[in-house]
Design a protein around this motif. Structure first.
Motif, PDB file in Angstrom:
ATOM      1  N   ARG A 139     105.164  38.011 -70.570  1.00 31.88           N
ATOM      2  CA  ARG A 139     105.151  38.628 -69.191  1.00 31.88           C
ATOM      3  C   ARG A 139     106.387  39.619 -69.360  1.00 31.88           C
ATOM      4  NH1 ARG A 139     102.130  35.139 -65.794  1.00 31.88           N
ATOM      5  NH2 ARG A 139     102.073  33.142 -66.773  1.00 31.88           N
TER       6      ARG A 139
ATOM      7  N   SER B 236     102.761  45.604 -63.907  1.00 34.29           N
ATOM      8  CA  SER B 236     101.488  44.895 -63.970  1.00 34.29           C
ATOM      9  C   SER B 236     100.438  45.109 -64.950  1.00 34.29           C
ATOM     10  CB  SER B 236     100.640  44.985 -62.455  1.00 34.29           C
ATOM     11  OG  SER B 236     100.302  46.312 -62.329  1.00 34.29           O
TER      12      SER B 236
ATOM     13  N   SER C  32      96.320  44.479 -65.491  1.00 33.37           N
ATOM     14  CA  SER C  32      94.942  43.879 -64.735  1.00 33.37           C
ATOM     15  C   SER C  32      93.919  44.065 -65.829  1.00 33.37           C
ATOM     16  CB  SER C  32      94.540  44.934 -63.541  1.00 33.37           C
ATOM     17  OG  SER C  32      95.594  44.969 -62.632  1.00 33.37           O
ATOM     18  N   TYR C  33      93.126  42.815 -65.952  1.00 35.99           N
ATOM     19  CA  TYR C  33      92.062  42.720 -66.696  1.00 35.99           C
ATOM     20  C   TYR C  33      90.936  42.209 -65.712  1.00 35.99           C
ATOM     21  CZ  TYR C  33      88.561  40.521 -69.834  1.00 35.99           C
ATOM     22  OH  TYR C  33      87.637  40.239 -70.728  1.00 35.99           O
TER      23      TYR C  33
ATOM     24  N   ARG D 231      89.148  41.968 -62.689  1.00 34.15           N
ATOM     25  CA  ARG D 231      89.824  41.831 -61.381  1.00 34.15           C
ATOM     26  C   ARG D 231      91.047  40.851 -61.107  1.00 34.15           C
ATOM     27  NH1 ARG D 231      86.615  43.972 -57.441  1.00 34.15           N
ATOM     28  NH2 ARG D 231      84.374  44.325 -58.166  1.00 34.15           N
ATOM     29  N   GLU D 232      91.659  40.470 -62.553  1.00 33.14           N
ATOM     30  CA  GLU D 232      92.603  39.446 -62.655  1.00 33.14           C
ATOM     31  C   GLU D 232      93.723  40.127 -63.018  1.00 33.14           C
ATOM     32  OE1 GLU D 232      91.576  35.463 -64.065  1.00 33.14           O
ATOM     33  OE2 GLU D 232      90.223  36.546 -65.316  1.00 33.14           O
ATOM     34  N   GLN D 233      95.024  39.744 -62.558  1.00 33.96           N
ATOM     35  CA  GLN D 233      96.371  40.416 -62.970  1.00 33.96           C
ATOM     36  C   GLN D 233      96.972  39.277 -63.797  1.00 33.96           C
ATOM     37  OE1 GLN D 233      98.340  42.037 -59.749  1.00 33.96           O
ATOM     38  NE2 GLN D 233     100.210  42.069 -60.577  1.00 33.96           N
TER      39      GLN D 233
ATOM     40  N   ASP E 239     100.011  39.226 -65.319  1.00 33.08           N
ATOM     41  CA  ASP E 239     101.246  39.012 -65.170  1.00 33.08           C
ATOM     42  C   ASP E 239     101.412  37.589 -64.080  1.00 33.08           C
ATOM     43  OD1 ASP E 239     102.120  40.984 -62.649  1.00 33.08           O
ATOM     44  OD2 ASP E 239     100.586  41.539 -64.329  1.00 33.08           O
ATOM     45  N   ARG E 240     100.466  37.437 -63.530  1.00 35.60           N
ATOM     46  CA  ARG E 240     100.301  36.427 -62.075  1.00 35.60           C
ATOM     47  C   ARG E 240      99.634  35.107 -62.659  1.00 35.60           C
ATOM     48  NH1 ARG E 240     100.023  40.158 -56.436  1.00 35.60           N
ATOM     49  NH2 ARG E 240     101.827  41.290 -57.085  1.00 35.60           N
TER      50      ARG E 240
END
Length: 242
Positions: free
Chosen positions: A65, A70, A72-73, A75-77, A79-80
């Motif tokens: 992490r 950030s 993004s893949y 629509r997903e982030q 690192d979160r």
């Protein structure tokens, strides 16, 4: 494959990193690195030793992490995301190849390649059939019953590529995949990877310090002092795609 990851707007990158910062103690590996990867693209990330290339790959693949920024893949982030979801993505959507292959030494090659499928609940017979098909594609099916220690470095690395691609990932992260090989072995591995990626429309992030390896990519960026610098499209990339 992730439903959210499939929902990539037309023309948008499949993977996008923005403002990545990562330090290990007082050493700043990444200082605001930004990068876009598009579906089906082979992208080379080059740079001197210690420039942060492996750290960038680890952040892009969700292994590490970032301290800030950030990834993004679709629509997903990344690192979160919780670790459980990241592990799922690494089993389904992401394949990873390291410099020394990192196959499990106690297992024969066929079981090493089938392992990601077995962990995903695929029946053993089906997993072996799919693994055999990829070993055949990479020219090492004849070594299916051998253990990694009984194979050449080039054979091990081609088996590692088979393992990375056996699940049908959207992205393969390859960290210096030819770094431990001689020039002939490296050429065989890169030719096999480039052909397989283009046939399956798999995106590849290729970490390398070798200009000859980078020449297999569609595009090259350089990492310098923890930041990414764009390079022009490599005209010779097409020449390797026979």
């Amino acid at each position: 494959m992730s439903t959210q990851a499939r929902e990539v707007p037309a023309g948008a990158p499949l993977l996008a990193a923005r403002g990545l910062v990562k330090s290990y103690g007082r050493t700043e590996a990444l200082r605001g690195a930004a990068l876009d990867l598009y579906a089906g693209e082979i992208l080379a990330v080059s740079g001197a030793s210690g420039s942060g290339k492996s750290t960038l790959l680890h952040c892009l693949s969700g292994i590490v992490r970032p301290d800030a920024g950030s990834v993004s893949y679709g629509r997903e982030q990344l690192d979160r995301l919780p670790e459980e979801r990241l592990s799922e993505l690494r089993r389904t959507d992401f394949g990873v190849v390291f410099q020394f292959g990192q196959l499990i030494p106690e297992l024969p090659v066929i079981d090493n390649v089938a392992l990601p499928l077995l962990l995903a609940g695929v029946p053993r017979a089906e997993a072996h059939t799919r693994a055999d098909a990829w070993l055949e594609r990479f020219g090492v099916r004849g070594q299916r019953e051998l253990r990694p220690g009984e194979m050449s470095g080039g054979q091990v690395q081609r088996a590692a590529l088979a393992r990375a691609l056996v699940t049908g990932p959207r992205v393969v992260f390859a960290d210096e995949p030819t770094g431990a090989l001689d020039s002939l072995g490296g050429e065989q591995v890169m030719t096999a990877l480039a052909h397989a990626a283009r046939e399956t429309h798999t995106a590849v992030v290729l970490i390398t310090h070798d200009a000859q390896v980078a020449a297999y990519a569609d595009r090259e960026v350089r990492l310098h002092d923890g930041t990414v610098q764009e390079s022009p499209v490599l005209p010779q990339a097409v020449a390797h795609d026979h």
